[in-house]
Design an enzyme around this catalytic site. Structure first.
Site, PDB file in Angstrom:
ATOM      1  N   THR A 273       0.781  -1.227  -0.114  1.00 43.79           N
ATOM      2  CA  THR A 273      -0.127  -0.010   0.065  1.00 43.79           C
ATOM      3  C   THR A 273       0.780   1.480   0.095  1.00 43.79           C
ATOM      4  O   THR A 273       0.598   2.189  -0.794  1.00 43.79           O
ATOM      5  CB  THR A 273      -0.835   0.157   1.302  1.00 43.79           C
ATOM      6  OG1 THR A 273      -1.667  -1.310   1.358  1.00 43.79           O
ATOM      7  CG2 THR A 273      -1.863   1.166   1.114  1.00 43.79           C
ATOM      8  N   ALA A 274       1.848   1.367   0.856  1.00 43.44           N
ATOM      9  CA  ALA A 274       2.841   2.396   0.835  1.00 43.44           C
ATOM     10  C   ALA A 274       3.311   2.803  -0.504  1.00 43.44           C
ATOM     11  O   ALA A 274       3.608   3.993  -0.895  1.00 43.44           O
ATOM     12  CB  ALA A 274       3.799   2.213   2.037  1.00 43.44           C
TER      13      ALA A 274
ATOM     14  N   LYS B 278     -17.324   3.204   5.762  1.00 45.07           N
ATOM     15  CA  LYS B 278     -17.094   3.246   7.138  1.00 45.07           C
ATOM     16  C   LYS B 278     -17.629   4.775   7.666  1.00 45.07           C
ATOM     17  O   LYS B 278     -17.167   5.622   7.203  1.00 45.07           O
ATOM     18  CB  LYS B 278     -15.464   3.312   7.213  1.00 45.07           C
ATOM     19  CG  LYS B 278     -15.159   3.343   8.769  1.00 45.07           C
ATOM     20  CD  LYS B 278     -13.542   3.331   8.899  1.00 45.07           C
ATOM     21  CE  LYS B 278     -13.398   3.583  10.482  1.00 45.07           C
ATOM     22  NZ  LYS B 278     -11.951   3.346  10.592  1.00 45.07           N
TER      23      LYS B 278
ATOM     24  N   THR C 246      -4.915   4.995  11.425  1.00 45.49           N
ATOM     25  CA  THR C 246      -4.074   6.104  10.612  1.00 45.49           C
ATOM     26  C   THR C 246      -2.903   5.917   9.785  1.00 45.49           C
ATOM     27  O   THR C 246      -2.274   6.456   9.221  1.00 45.49           O
ATOM     28  CB  THR C 246      -3.513   6.861  11.923  1.00 45.49           C
ATOM     29  OG1 THR C 246      -3.120   6.158  12.753  1.00 45.49           O
ATOM     30  CG2 THR C 246      -4.971   7.867  12.439  1.00 45.49           C
TER      31      THR C 246
END
Length: 497
Positions: A16-17, A79, A345
């Site tokens: 993902t990063a 969400k 986060t």
């Protein structure tokens, strides 16, 4: 200062990063920058970040992604907030719901009116006035920007998604937009003997990948920022006592709810993240209080469906790099630091760091002043989020285990202690300028954790008792009507398929 103009950027690590960083850089700098991403199929990713916060919408919009296509590709769901269960005490629950609560007046937030009404015998919950919470409670959702026929804001939302599928989705986006992917594992790093800057990555297959600026997205391994540049890690374990996680997917629950569940246990907490095709589960715990086998038993005993794999253990250390950017290496994601996923986060920190890199991107050489400002902003952001997460542990009333007793008794950063004391004494709450979380978010966690103010703002006395009662009731009616017009969450998702 290195005078070399940055023309070629190398990202080490996918997941993902890596792919989020590559995607944002490709979108904003593809005409001035060659972007290469090096990753190995032999190296897995941690992939615990399946829940997000509302700024993810800005990221997707910046890339020009279609929401319907994104939800389909990532098996995503909506969400509306995070439900905290057993956190203040066993059997109690509250939600950190996104968006606003009630209706604010100039200089005086709504919760002050609620506190006044409560002092006069009103038994309403603060969350009776949260559109997000009421929608979550009834399992409903619609992308409502504003409540019709009012000046009240609508729904604020984020997503749950499969992080592995999101990385694949972004990889396709990146390769379409000019990012070069190179398969391989790093065997050596070539550095300039005078400047200490990295010049190239040497791969096991013999390929040499040259670059001007390197982004370390190699996860906890921190291959460049730590192993090569030697940047130290500052631990925050004295405030955040959990140091291990155990993750396992399970069959979906009967209902796909539009919120994350965070369930506190004797020595940690459990997450449940509903996706379209499964539920993501995990247990964050203190290895000083529980063995892996004890954690495994607790996790498997509290799944919403049958497990789909064996639980995998992820050791971690909360904290951050003393320098997120050193010379010509910028660390993002887990390589730069880690805060447990209590407030979802992790993915946002990648997003904000990639944005910060673009804003601080060097032109005619890498300058110390740019590096210093990038590192200052990174540290402040991490510290603000750290304090918010510590609050959940510190302000507990459980005292039913040594773990929770030690959390309640621990000394916390002065910045957090001052905020708690001010709120408890006066009901006043101020958001720091660089804080990711809004005042409404702080209000919900403070009140949800039973930090009760002894006073409220004097402006809340501006309404008579009758006016206050009518005002509160009218808001309830408006929110109930708005939620009643929303479709069920599953129905909304089916419409996106």
């Amino acid at each position: 200062m290195n005078q070399k103009i940055i023309k070629r950027l190398v990202i080490l690590g996918g997941g993902t990063a890596g792919w989020m960083t590559a995607a944002l850089l490709a979108r904003s700098m593809r005409n001035t920058l060659d972007i290469v991403l090096v990753e190995s199929d032999q190296i897995g990713t941690v992939g615990v970040g399946e829940a997000t916060i509302p700024p993810i919408q800005s990221f997707n919009r910046a890339l020009g992604l279609d929401e319907r296509e994104f939800l389909r590709a990532t098996k995503g769901t909506v969400k509306l907030g995070i439900q905290f269960e057993n956190w203040s005490r066993r059997g109690a629950s509250y939600m950190h719901a996104f968006g606003s609560i009630g209706k604010d007046f100039p200089f005086c937030d709504f919760y002050n009116y609620w506190l006044r009404a409560r002092s006069q015998g009103d038994t309403s919950s603060l969350w009776d006035y949260s559109l997000n919470y009421q929608a979550a409670l009834q399992n409903r959702f619609a992308p409502l920007a504003k409540i019709p026929n009012t000046n009240l804001p609508g729904v604020s939302y984020a997503y749950h998604f499969d992080a592995g599928l999101y990385a694949k989705f972004l990889r396709r986006y990146c390769e379409t937009n000019g990012v070069e992917r190179i398969e391989g594992k790093v065997s050596d790093v070539l550095r300039n003997s005078e400047s200490g800057f990295i010049e190239a990555l040497q791969l096991e297959n013999g390929t040499q990948v040259n670059g001007d600026l390197f982004v370390d997205c190699s996860g906890f391994a921190a291959l460049l920022i730590e192993k090569v540049m030697g940047v130290e890690y500052e631990p925050w374990s004295k405030w955040l006592p959990c140091n291990r996680a155990m993750a396992v997917p399970s069959q979906s629950a009967q209902r796909i709810v539009p919120y994350t569940r965070s369930i506190a246990h004797a020595c940690g907490w459990q997450w449940q993240i509903p996706l379209q095709h499964r539920t993501g589960n995990g247990l964050v715990f203190s290895g000083d209080h529980w063995s892996d086998e004890q954690a495994r038993e607790v996790l498997l005993a509290n799944l919403p469906g049958e497990p789909l794999a064996e639980p995998r253990t992820i050791p971690f250390k909360t904290g951050h790099r003393r320098e997120q950017w050193c010379k010509n290496v910028v660390s993002l994601g887990l390589a730069s630091g880690f805060l447990e996923p209590l407030e979802s986060t992790s993915i946002h920190l990648v997003q904000s760091a990639a944005t910060r890199l673009i804003k601080c991107f060097p032109h005619r050489g890498i300058r110390d002043e740019e590096i210093a400002e990038f590192n200052r902003q990174s540290r402040v952001e991490m510290e603000r989020i750290r304090d918010f997460i510590i609050l959940h542990y510190k302000a507990n009333q459980r005292r039913d285990s040594d773990f929770w007793k030690s959390c309640e008794e621990m000394a916390v950063p002065e910045s957090l202690q001052e905020k708690i004391e001010l709120f408890r004494a006066t009901g006043k709450l101020f958001r720091d300028f660089d804080d990711l979380f809004t005042e409404v978010a702080w209000q919900q966690v403070l009140l949800g954790q039973e930090v009760w103010p002894q006073d409220y703002h004097p402006n809340a006395d501006g309404l008579s008792e009758v006016q206050l009662a009518e005002f509160m009731q009218s808001l309830k009616t408006i929110f109930q009507g708005a939620v009643g017009n929303m479709p069920e969450h599953e129905r909304y998702l089916a419409q996106q398929a």
